[in-house]
Structure formats: structure tokens, C-alpha cells
Design a protein around this motif. Structure first.
Motif, PDB file in Angstrom:
ATOM      1  N   SER A  79      68.911 -61.879  18.907  1.00 36.95           N
ATOM      2  CA  SER A  79      69.626 -62.423  20.066  1.00 36.95           C
ATOM      3  C   SER A  79      71.035 -62.866  19.685  1.00 36.95           C
ATOM      4  O   SER A  79      71.980 -62.682  20.458  1.00 36.95           O
ATOM      5  N   LEU A  80      71.183 -63.454  18.498  1.00 35.15           N
ATOM      6  CA  LEU A  80      72.513 -63.864  18.036  1.00 35.15           C
ATOM      7  C   LEU A  80      73.423 -62.646  17.878  1.00 35.15           C
ATOM      8  O   LEU A  80      74.590 -62.683  18.282  1.00 35.15           O
ATOM      9  N   VAL A  81      72.894 -61.561  17.329  1.00 41.83           N
ATOM     10  CA  VAL A  81      73.680 -60.336  17.178  1.00 41.83           C
ATOM     11  C   VAL A  81      74.095 -59.817  18.555  1.00 41.83           C
ATOM     12  O   VAL A  81      75.252 -59.423  18.759  1.00 41.83           O
ATOM     13  N   ARG A  82      73.177 -59.825  19.494  1.00 43.41           N
ATOM     14  CA  ARG A  82      73.489 -59.327  20.842  1.00 43.41           C
ATOM     15  C   ARG A  82      74.566 -60.182  21.512  1.00 43.41           C
ATOM     16  O   ARG A  82      75.449 -59.661  22.193  1.00 43.41           O
ATOM     17  N   ILE A  83      74.518 -61.490  21.310  1.00 43.64           N
ATOM     18  CA  ILE A  83      75.551 -62.380  21.861  1.00 43.64           C
ATOM     19  C   ILE A  83      76.899 -62.061  21.218  1.00 43.64           C
ATOM     20  O   ILE A  83      77.916 -61.929  21.911  1.00 43.64           O
ATOM     21  N   ILE A  84      76.924 -61.942  19.904  1.00 41.62           N
ATOM     22  CA  ILE A  84      78.172 -61.652  19.185  1.00 41.62           C
ATOM     23  C   ILE A  84      78.749 -60.321  19.658  1.00 41.62           C
ATOM     24  O   ILE A  84      79.939 -60.221  19.961  1.00 41.62           O
ATOM     25  N   LYS A  85      77.904 -59.321  19.742  1.00 45.35           N
ATOM     26  CA  LYS A  85      78.354 -57.999  20.169  1.00 45.35           C
ATOM     27  C   LYS A  85      78.901 -58.049  21.595  1.00 45.35           C
ATOM     28  O   LYS A  85      79.978 -57.516  21.874  1.00 45.35           O
TER      29      LYS A  85
ATOM     30  N   TYR B 180      80.583 -69.967  22.335  1.00 43.95           N
ATOM     31  CA  TYR B 180      79.289 -69.370  21.994  1.00 43.95           C
ATOM     32  C   TYR B 180      79.427 -68.268  20.949  1.00 43.95           C
ATOM     33  O   TYR B 180      78.547 -68.102  20.105  1.00 43.95           O
ATOM     34  N   LEU B 181      80.536 -67.560  20.969  1.00 43.56           N
ATOM     35  CA  LEU B 181      80.778 -66.549  19.944  1.00 43.56           C
ATOM     36  C   LEU B 181      80.870 -67.207  18.572  1.00 43.56           C
ATOM     37  O   LEU B 181      80.211 -66.778  17.621  1.00 43.56           O
ATOM     38  N   LYS B 182      81.635 -68.260  18.458  1.00 46.73           N
ATOM     39  CA  LYS B 182      81.803 -68.958  17.168  1.00 46.73           C
ATOM     40  C   LYS B 182      80.482 -69.554  16.691  1.00 46.73           C
ATOM     41  O   LYS B 182      80.147 -69.487  15.505  1.00 46.73           O
ATOM     42  N   LYS B 183      79.724 -70.152  17.605  1.00 46.94           N
ATOM     43  CA  LYS B 183      78.444 -70.766  17.237  1.00 46.94           C
ATOM     44  C   LYS B 183      77.450 -69.710  16.749  1.00 46.94           C
ATOM     45  O   LYS B 183      76.791 -69.887  15.720  1.00 46.94           O
ATOM     46  N   ALA B 184      77.358 -68.593  17.482  1.00 47.52           N
ATOM     47  CA  ALA B 184      76.443 -67.514  17.089  1.00 47.52           C
ATOM     48  C   ALA B 184      76.856 -66.923  15.748  1.00 47.52           C
ATOM     49  O   ALA B 184      76.009 -66.658  14.886  1.00 47.52           O
TER      50      ALA B 184
END
Length: 169
Positions: free
Chosen positions: A104-110, A133-137
Motif C-alpha cells: 500500500s505504501l508503494v501504491r501511495i508513493i507511485k 502523505y508522499l513524504k510519510k510513505a
């Protein structure tokens, strides 16, 4: 139960080392409840005490090198997760961050990386909530991957980029 010396993800603190398992540090008369003494790996100088049986805080072993490399290999095929409704989208981001689910973190970053590129190309400002949210992920994922891959945290993004582009030639 984790062992002393193990690296784990611990809710709200990221990667931590289990330094010991002890009795209740506050109520010395409580001989039944065991506590982990945790030291955040990337936040020097802090110590966390949490019950071994704590069900409110997500705790899990960090991924190993094999799992990290498998995850990186799947990144090109992972779908983005854009949700138009802002509150629903933010809830999904919060849940991924709370549970430390790497996929899920990868999907958010992407998703947020591609969204940032799109907004910049259109001459629009990048939303501060997206950046947050990008920085946190990235912080959570890259911290864990740096230890799994035995590379510095600042090198993880470049390592991922290189692996994706080398494998997709």
C-alpha cells in the motif's frame, strides 16, 4: 513474540530494535505483564515501552532482502490508487501508514509521484496534503528497505529506480 535484537516496525515510530523484554517499567508490582523496550533506529535518543500483548499498536518484523527485492520487482505492475473524494482518499492513506503495509505504501508513493508530475506539467501547484502523505510513505518504506537491503536510506529511491529501469529494458 519478538526477541531482543530483532528489528521491527512499530506503530507511529517506524523501524525499532527490540533491546529487551522486561516486566512492567511503571508498576514494578505487576509481575504478569511483559513489555518490549524499543529503540527507534532512525530517531536516536528515544526509548519506547510497549506491552508485548499490545493489540492497538501494529508491530511486525521488517521485511528481509528477498521480500524487498520481490516488492521492487512488482512496482511496475502495481496499480495507482487515486480516489477522487478527498476524505476517502486521505483515510486510505492514513490506514496504509498506520498498518505499515508495504504494498500500500508503494501504491501511495507511485500514485502521488505521478500526480505530482501531472500537476507540474499542467502548471498547477502540488497539494500540501499530497506532499505530506508522499513524504510519510517514503519515510516508512525507505527506512525499512534500507535495512532490508543493507544500503543507506538516502540511496533507496535511486536503488529502486535503477532496479525498475534495468529490469524493464
Amino acid at each position: 513474540m519478538f526477541e531482543a535484537g530483532e528489528l521491527i516496525m512499530c506503530g507511529g515510530h517506524g523501524v525499532c530494535r527490540v533491546t529487551a523484554i522486561t516486566g512492567n517499567p511503571i508498576d514494578k508490582k505487576d509481575l504478569k505483564r511483559k513489555y518490549y523496550i524499543l529503540e527507534p533506529v532512525f530517531e536516536k535518543g528515544s526509548t519506547i515501552y510497549t506491552p508485548v500483548d499490545n493489540e492497538k499498536v501494529v508491530m511486525r518484523k521488517i521485511m528481509d532482502e528477498k521480500a524487498a527485492k520481490l516488492l521492487i520487482g512488482r512496482i511496475p505492475d502495481m496499480e495507482t490508487v487515486w480516489i477522487k473524494e478527498e476524505k476517502t482518499r486521505e483515510q486510505m492513506y492514513k490506514e496504509a501508514i498506520r498498518t505499515y503495509d508495504c504494498q500500500s505504501l508503494v501504491r501511495i508513493i507511485k500514485t502521488l509521484y505521478l500526480r505530482r508530475q501531472d500537476r507540474v506539467q499542467q502548471g498547477k501547484k502540488v497539494l500540501s496534503s499530497d506532499e505530506h502523505y508522499l513524504k510519510k510513505a517514503e519515510e516508512l518504506l525507505y527506512s525499512e528497505m534500507s535495512l532490508a537491503l543493507s544500503i543507506p536510506k538516502k540511496s533507496v529511491e535511486g536503488y529502486i529506480y535503477k532496479q525498475i529501469h534495468v529490469n524493464n529494458r
